[in-house]
Design a protein around this motif. Sequence first.
Motif, PDB file in Angstrom:
ATOM      1  N   LEU A   1       0.811  -1.216   0.000  1.00  0.00           N
ATOM      2  CA  LEU A   1       0.000   0.000   0.000  1.00  0.00           C
ATOM      3  C   LEU A   1       0.843   1.266   0.000  1.00  0.00           C
ATOM      4  CD1 LEU A   1      -2.770  -1.209   2.447  1.00  0.00           C
ATOM      5  CD2 LEU A   1      -3.039  -0.724   0.013  1.00  0.00           C
ATOM      6  N   SER A   2       2.068   1.174   0.519  1.00  0.00           N
ATOM      7  CA  SER A   2       2.951   2.344   0.440  1.00  0.00           C
ATOM      8  C   SER A   2       3.367   2.609  -1.004  1.00  0.00           C
ATOM      9  CB  SER A   2       4.195   2.136   1.317  1.00  0.00           C
ATOM     10  OG  SER A   2       5.075   1.174   0.742  1.00  0.00           O
ATOM     11  N   ILE A   3       3.431   1.531  -1.795  1.00  0.00           N
ATOM     12  CA  ILE A   3       3.772   1.665  -3.218  1.00  0.00           C
ATOM     13  C   ILE A   3       2.536   2.082  -4.016  1.00  0.00           C
ATOM     14  CG2 ILE A   3       4.568   0.402  -5.269  1.00  0.00           C
ATOM     15  CD1 ILE A   3       6.119  -1.434  -3.268  1.00  0.00           C
ATOM     16  N   ASN A   4       1.400   1.486  -3.687  1.00  0.00           N
ATOM     17  CA  ASN A   4       0.146   1.787  -4.394  1.00  0.00           C
ATOM     18  C   ASN A   4      -0.979   1.946  -3.367  1.00  0.00           C
ATOM     19  OD1 ASN A   4      -2.103   1.984  -5.976  1.00  0.00           O
ATOM     20  ND2 ASN A   4      -1.904  -0.019  -6.949  1.00  0.00           N
ATOM     21  N   PRO A   5      -1.222   3.183  -2.907  1.00  0.00           N
ATOM     22  CA  PRO A   5      -2.237   3.412  -1.872  1.00  0.00           C
ATOM     23  C   PRO A   5      -3.650   3.012  -2.290  1.00  0.00           C
ATOM     24  CG  PRO A   5      -0.802   5.317  -2.119  1.00  0.00           C
ATOM     25  CD  PRO A   5      -0.506   4.407  -3.276  1.00  0.00           C
ATOM     26  N   ASN A   6      -3.886   2.860  -3.582  1.00  0.00           N
ATOM     27  CA  ASN A   6      -5.224   2.489  -4.068  1.00  0.00           C
ATOM     28  C   ASN A   6      -5.303   1.027  -4.502  1.00  0.00           C
ATOM     29  OD1 ASN A   6      -6.257   5.122  -3.694  1.00  0.00           O
ATOM     30  ND2 ASN A   6      -5.392   5.772  -5.656  1.00  0.00           N
ATOM     31  N   TYR A   7      -4.458   0.199  -3.923  1.00  0.00           N
ATOM     32  CA  TYR A   7      -4.416  -1.217  -4.269  1.00  0.00           C
ATOM     33  C   TYR A   7      -5.557  -1.919  -3.534  1.00  0.00           C
ATOM     34  CZ  TYR A   7      -2.096  -5.683  -5.417  1.00  0.00           C
ATOM     35  OH  TYR A   7      -1.796  -6.928  -5.906  1.00  0.00           O
TER      36      TYR A   7
END
Length: 400
Positions: free
Chosen positions: A235-241
């Motif tokens: 989620l730090s890489i893609n908060p909308n995962y």
Amino acid sequence: AKKLYEAILNVFSKNKRAQKELDALNNKNQVNEILSPPKGIIDQLISHYNCGNYLFVVEKAEALTKQYPKSFLIWNILGVTSSVLGKKDIAVNSYKKCISANPNYPDAYSNMGLALHDQSKFDEAIEVYKKAISLNPNYVEAYSNMGLTLKAQGKLDEAKQAYKKAISLNPNYAEAHSYIGNILKEQSKFNEAIYEYKKALSINPNYAEAYNNLGSALKDQGEFEEAIISYKKALSINPNYVDAHYNMGNVLRHKGLLEEAIQSYQKAISLKLDFVDAYSNMGNVFKDQDRLEEAIEAYQKAISLNPNYAEAYSNMGNILKDKGKLEEAIKLYNKCISINPDYAKAYNNLGSAFHDQGKLDQAIMSYNKAISLDPNYAEAHHNLSFSLLSSDKIKEGLDE
């Protein structure tokens, strides 16, 4: 080549061979200009695609196919973009047009394979992947895509070999390592799966999907803290995962962090409004908190999105059973079973409702059905023994 022939003609103006070759090149360029749009237009479409302007790309590409019906690149762009928008039939037709314009273009075959895969036309997909590979034996993505389709067919060992072939061609192909990890996780080979996910992450430290998959493997091993760390990294890489939020909710529920779990499910739903599983699991958490009306509302939402969502009927039945509304609960369990006749939990729950009504013979039949579907279902064995003892079938109950 043109410059060389022109240079020759500047010195030897009557060189017939150079003049002939130059004329041929000029004629070829004229044909290419008719067959394909200027490079700038292709670049513009690709730029809009990369920015996510898919509707614009489709509209522009469809117009260009009328002007340049033999441009295989335009047909391929239309196919890829239509596929992203979920228009699989249009995508497949576009790839066929692309192949008609250029039968030796391997990307069109590989891309068409993905579209056919999404239509569950797995055998057809495999055939076009093979065609792509025959045109380009070093086509890494085609091997990987074929692995996805073989996995969907349940041919796990063949899928694994396809991924390994992709890795042999490109040892830094992180996705293939992650895909192998998925197969190993499905086979409950969690340590090997974790190794593959970590290998993928060593190649690409910003691979959010690999962190999410790693979290799931760690969760299945009961390593909840480590799983949470992996989900947080994803989620730090893609908060909308979306899947990472959902999976985080599942592991937080296992740890008893119920409010945090609800927040994760709500975040997943905010990103994917029709996320049926998130509504159902959020209902389970509400039930854990004894917030029964909110739980029923969540289950009803799941059912409104998917009327054939068997588990939601069973879970809602459990709440009604606990509230003493046994007839309503039994109707929900039967609805669940009508959708999924192999759902052992529903038979066990139905047996409990019959037991509470004093209908012990029907309860025993339901528990036996649950056990026939899942011989290792401990709760159903326990409930069966209790109903047998209650019905004075002492010996059978003790044996159970």
